[in-house]
Design an enzyme around this catalytic site. Structure first.
Site, PDB file in Angstrom:
ATOM      1  N   GLN A 172       0.823  -1.210   0.000  1.00 17.08           N
ATOM      2  CA  GLN A 172       0.000   0.000   0.000  1.00 17.08           C
ATOM      3  C   GLN A 172       0.857   1.260   0.000  1.00 17.08           C
ATOM      4  O   GLN A 172       1.933   1.289   0.575  1.00 17.08           O
ATOM      5  CB  GLN A 172      -0.995   0.035   1.142  1.00 17.08           C
ATOM      6  CG  GLN A 172      -0.682  -0.804   2.356  1.00 17.08           C
ATOM      7  CD  GLN A 172      -1.729  -0.639   3.429  1.00 17.08           C
ATOM      8  OE1 GLN A 172      -2.487   0.327   3.440  1.00 17.08           O
ATOM      9  NE2 GLN A 172      -1.781  -1.570   4.343  1.00 17.08           N
ATOM     10  N   SER A 186       0.736   6.594   3.157  1.00 20.59           N
ATOM     11  CA  SER A 186       1.411   7.613   3.966  1.00 20.59           C
ATOM     12  C   SER A 186       2.563   8.259   3.211  1.00 20.59           C
ATOM     13  O   SER A 186       3.182   7.650   2.339  1.00 20.59           O
ATOM     14  CB  SER A 186       1.969   6.986   5.244  1.00 20.59           C
ATOM     15  OG  SER A 186       0.928   6.462   6.014  1.00 20.59           O
ATOM     16  N   GLU A 190     -11.062  -1.786   5.579  1.00 20.31           N
ATOM     17  CA  GLU A 190      -9.936  -2.139   6.432  1.00 20.31           C
ATOM     18  C   GLU A 190     -10.323  -2.048   7.898  1.00 20.31           C
ATOM     19  O   GLU A 190     -10.069  -2.947   8.680  1.00 20.31           O
ATOM     20  CB  GLU A 190      -8.758  -1.210   6.128  1.00 20.31           C
ATOM     21  CG  GLU A 190      -7.551  -1.486   6.993  1.00 20.31           C
ATOM     22  CD  GLU A 190      -6.349  -0.634   6.595  1.00 20.31           C
ATOM     23  OE1 GLU A 190      -5.275  -0.901   7.110  1.00 20.31           O
ATOM     24  OE2 GLU A 190      -6.503   0.284   5.775  1.00 20.31           O
ATOM     25  N   GLU A 231      -6.418   7.189  17.957  1.00 20.73           N
ATOM     26  CA  GLU A 231      -6.880   8.554  18.263  1.00 20.73           C
ATOM     27  C   GLU A 231      -7.789   9.053  17.133  1.00 20.73           C
ATOM     28  O   GLU A 231      -8.821   9.674  17.380  1.00 20.73           O
ATOM     29  CB  GLU A 231      -5.682   9.502  18.438  1.00 20.73           C
ATOM     30  CG  GLU A 231      -4.913   9.304  19.734  1.00 20.73           C
ATOM     31  CD  GLU A 231      -4.071   8.035  19.746  1.00 20.73           C
ATOM     32  OE1 GLU A 231      -3.761   7.497  18.657  1.00 20.73           O
ATOM     33  OE2 GLU A 231      -3.723   7.567  20.849  1.00 20.73           O
TER      34      GLU A 231
END
Lengths: 388, 352
Positions: free
Chosen positions: A125, A128, A243, A372
């Site tokens: 993937q 990021s 996911e 978070e």
């Protein structure tokens, strides 16, 4: 409500069980974050595909069995029960494939899915970037359309499996003047193209489980775009939804770990019971793994009857990642001074898998959208609290 | 395999939700606290009008003939609104006990119709609870003695009130003498019946705890969205958001456990006791966390008598330890999980 399997479902389970018993490697494979282990796992994917087990929920014509989600849960239970290897192609099979099914052209599906099912293409993937982690809309890597090719320049990072994988999927900025989640496009590309440099990143266990990918004028055919240009954010969100949701972490995996934890505790009970909080954590582990299974069956039942996954999917990620930590921390407490042994240590036979899982459990609350971020999603989209 | 409720089941609980929203406002609950019995004839009549007293009474006795699975959704609503009534003991537990008795039983013929029409209040006592709730205003007491089932009038016992922190609860120490006349059924049948009562009370309480947790989460969320500090709603701060998100996670993963336990009772699953204890523990955890986080989000307001949060917190704290505290329920989990050759692991959840 009917919490019993149909005769057809029981037969299906028996069929999976029989195949797994005959085919699961007797000896554990080497980690797929090594060259040798990657090849072993690729061979296992091919073997699974020979039995038509590598992607049971896919349509039959694409190599699957057109299983519904309940069948998929049954399959997963038998898979983990048999102690079968981790799926080296999970990025492809569980994350990209559902998106390809939804947004891909027929040509793209035929081109990518059968090879994915067979383990011929293993996928990494590419989400990021150095400046875009939790804030994925900050992606800067550019893909500029020139004729019938995108020319890509920039850098991806934390790209899981990218060291040995064949292909990569990810988001790229196709409109250089765009901001945030506008102007992004979902692109599929082979990792052996000229201009691509892959720099492995060693993980906590010392193995290169992810990598940086550098793009220097990399030319990718426009036909590799998934969905419309500029619509990449929506396409990617579908993947992220899957996911976080059901498929990446089936409950069976955690139920297997909980079962192993109970066995570990039983073997060391005399010692472990000197701290009563260990027994409590063992019981909680079993209960939470069971609760995760029940919740998944309930969601699957709803989806099978035409329902949808909403923002409550974010609760899954938090629940399983914290459960995984609890179980491995508890195991390490039971193992005590033997917990630190490396796998090659002569006396690490019992402890090494727990240390490996303990290290990996540290990543659970971080990857696939940190916990978070998941809590923000729950608070804002499920509870309706105002954004900051 | 189908882990969903029917349209009928969902629309019934939805109707009850909307009904109680109007008929069980917190101000009304506070008024009912002030009464001696802690109970309201008007509220009972309204619950009966909605069919709740008749829910699981067999049709032959004037009821609706529904079961454990229908109750679980209703119990979530009773928790959400912290309904102060002996409805569960009367219309669920006492009905379960009565239904198991022979057809010629006087208890059955006399009391089931009265339960169905809402005119009877029945208190149920078992030594797993030190006190019997609502014993004084009950029309009948159904009590455990050495695994037997006994029935008597409250006037035949000595009742001593033990006030609870939950202003709506009325707990009594009940002193009485079992006789042949009070005995309704013997220990052999009684043992199994009382196990069934503990499990049904367990599912009812678990479902109420879920409802209470949801209510406390909703109150906390509403407060956080309204209350402003530093020029913005405190609910826009991550520290506050994450408190409430944690509660949502707990509720989300307790609900299926509770609902499965109800189905296990409905189908007579051999592991029903295990499933009920699991439900009790996770629902209790959700409710305790909801109380803790909601009072934190409410700030000093949460610590006042004035804020409505108190009635849901106190109900949750009280219920969490009745009909088996966490020690009791965890022991039942341990008995299963730590047994030699226990069927743990994947593929065991629904295969027995």
């Amino acid at each position: 409500m009917r919490l019993e399997y149909t005769e057809r479902q029981k037969k299906f389970r028996a069929e999976v069980r029989e195949w797994m018993a005959a085919n699961v490697p007797k000896q554990a494979l080497t980690s797929f974050d090594t060259k040798e282990g990657f090849a072993q796992h690729r061979a296992w994917e091919a073997k699974l595909n020979e039995g038509r087990w590598s992607a049971v929920t896919w349509p039959k014509e694409l190599g699957g069995r057109s299983c519904d989600l309940i069948d998929w849960l049954i399959f997963e239970e038998e898979y983990w029960r048999a102690g079968a290897p981790l799926r080296v192609n999970q990025n492809g099979v569980f994350l990209l494939a559902p998106t390809l099914m939804e947004y891909g052209t027929d040509e793209q599906k035929a081109r990518f899915l059968p090879r994915m099912a067979a383990g011929e293409d293993i996928w990494a993937q590419g989400w990021s970037e150095p400046g875009a982690g939790s804030d994925m809309a900050a992606i800067r890597t550019k893909a500029i359309l020139e004729g019938d090719h995108y020319v890509i320049n920039g850098q991806k990072t934390w790209s899981t499996r990218a060291v040995f994988a064949d292909w990569c999927f990810g988001l790229f900025r196709t409109d250089p003047d765009s901001q945030r989640h506008h102007g992004l496009t979902f692109i599929l590309l082979p990792l052996n193209l000229p201009g691509i440099t892959i720099r492995p990143i060693k993980q906590l266990n010392g193995l290169p489980g992810f990598a940086e990918i550098f793009f220097d004028n990399v030319r990718v055919p426009a036909a590799n775009r998934l969905g419309a240009e500029g619509q990449g954010w929506n396409v990617a969100m579908a993947t992220a939804g899957f996911e976080r949701g059901l498929m990446l972490r089936s409950p069976a995996r955690f139920q297997k770990t909980a079962q192993n934890l109970v066995a570990l505790y039983q073997r060391h009970r005399e010692h472990a019971d000197r701290d009563p909080s260990i027994r409590d954590a063992v019981l909680k582990s079993w209960m939470d793994a069971e609760a995760y299974a029940l919740s998944t069956y309930q969601t699957a039942s709803r989806l099978v009857r035409g329902g949808h996954i909403g923002p409550e999917a974010s609760t899954n990620k938090i629940f399983w990642s914290e459960l995984d930590l609890l179980m491995h921390e508890t195991a390490m407490r039971i193992l005590g001074a033997r917990g630190e042994l490396m796998p090659e240590a002569p006396e690490a036979a019992e402890s090494a898998p727990w240390l490996d899982g303990f290290l990996f459990a540290q990543a659970g609350p971080i990857y696939a959208g940190s916990n978070e971020i998941q809590r923000n999603i729950i608070a804002e989209r499920m509870l309706g609290l105002p954004r900051a | 395999m189908d882990f969903t409720f029917t349209e009928d089941q969902l629309s019934l609980s939805d109707a009850i939700h909307k009904f109680l929203m109007v008929e069980a406002a917190p101000e009304l609950l506070r008024e009912i606290w002030e009464t001696e019995s802690g109970r309201s004839a008007e509220m009972r009549a309204k619950l009966a009008d909605q069919g709740l007293t008749a829910l699981s009474v067999p049709e032959a006795y004037g009821g609706m003939g529904l079961g454990d699975l229908d109750w679980v959704l209703i119990q979530q609503e009773l928790g959400y609104y912290a309904i102060p009534d002996s409805l569960t003991a009367t219309a669920y537990l006492a009905v379960y006990l009565s239904k198991a008795l022979p057809e010629d039983s006087k208890l059955k013929a006399h009391w089931l119709p009265k339960i169905a029409d809402g005119s009877a209040r029945i208190a149920v006592g078992h030594p797993i609870n030190p006190f019997v709730a609502d014993a004084a205003n009950a029309s009948l007491l159904l009590l455990w003695h050495a695994d037997e089932l006994h029935a008597l009038r409250p006037s035949e016992a000595t009742l001593t009130l033990n006030p609870s922190i939950d202003s709506s609860r009325r707990l009594y120490r009940v002193q009485w003498t079992p006789t042949d006349k009070t005995r309704v059924c013997g220990a052999e049948q009684g043992r199994e019946l009382w196990q069934g009562v503990i499990n049904r009370a367990g599912v009812a309480i678990s479902a109420q705890l879920l409802g209470l947790a949801q209510r406390m989460l909703d109150l906390g969320t509403d407060y956080a969205a309204q209350r402003k500090q530093f020029g913005k709603p405190i609910g826009s701060f991550q520290a506050v958001k994450h408190h409430l998100a944690d509660v949502a996670v707990k509720i989300e993963f307790a609900r299926p456990v509770v609902q499965r336990a109800a189905q296990s009772l409905a189908t007579g699953h051999p592991r029903a006791s295990l499933h009920v204890s699991h439900a009790r523990l996770v629902a209790g955890e959700a409710a305790r966390l909801a109380a803790r986080k909601s009072i934190q989000v409410h700030g000093a307001m949460g610590y006042t008598w004035e804020a409505d949060l108190q009635m849901f917190m106190k109900r949750a704290w009280a219920l969490d330890s009745t009909w088996g505290d966490a020690i009791f329920h965890k022991a039942r989990i341990a008995e299963f999980v730590l047994a030699e050759g226990a069927a743990l692991g994947p593929a065991e959840t629904f295969t027995h």
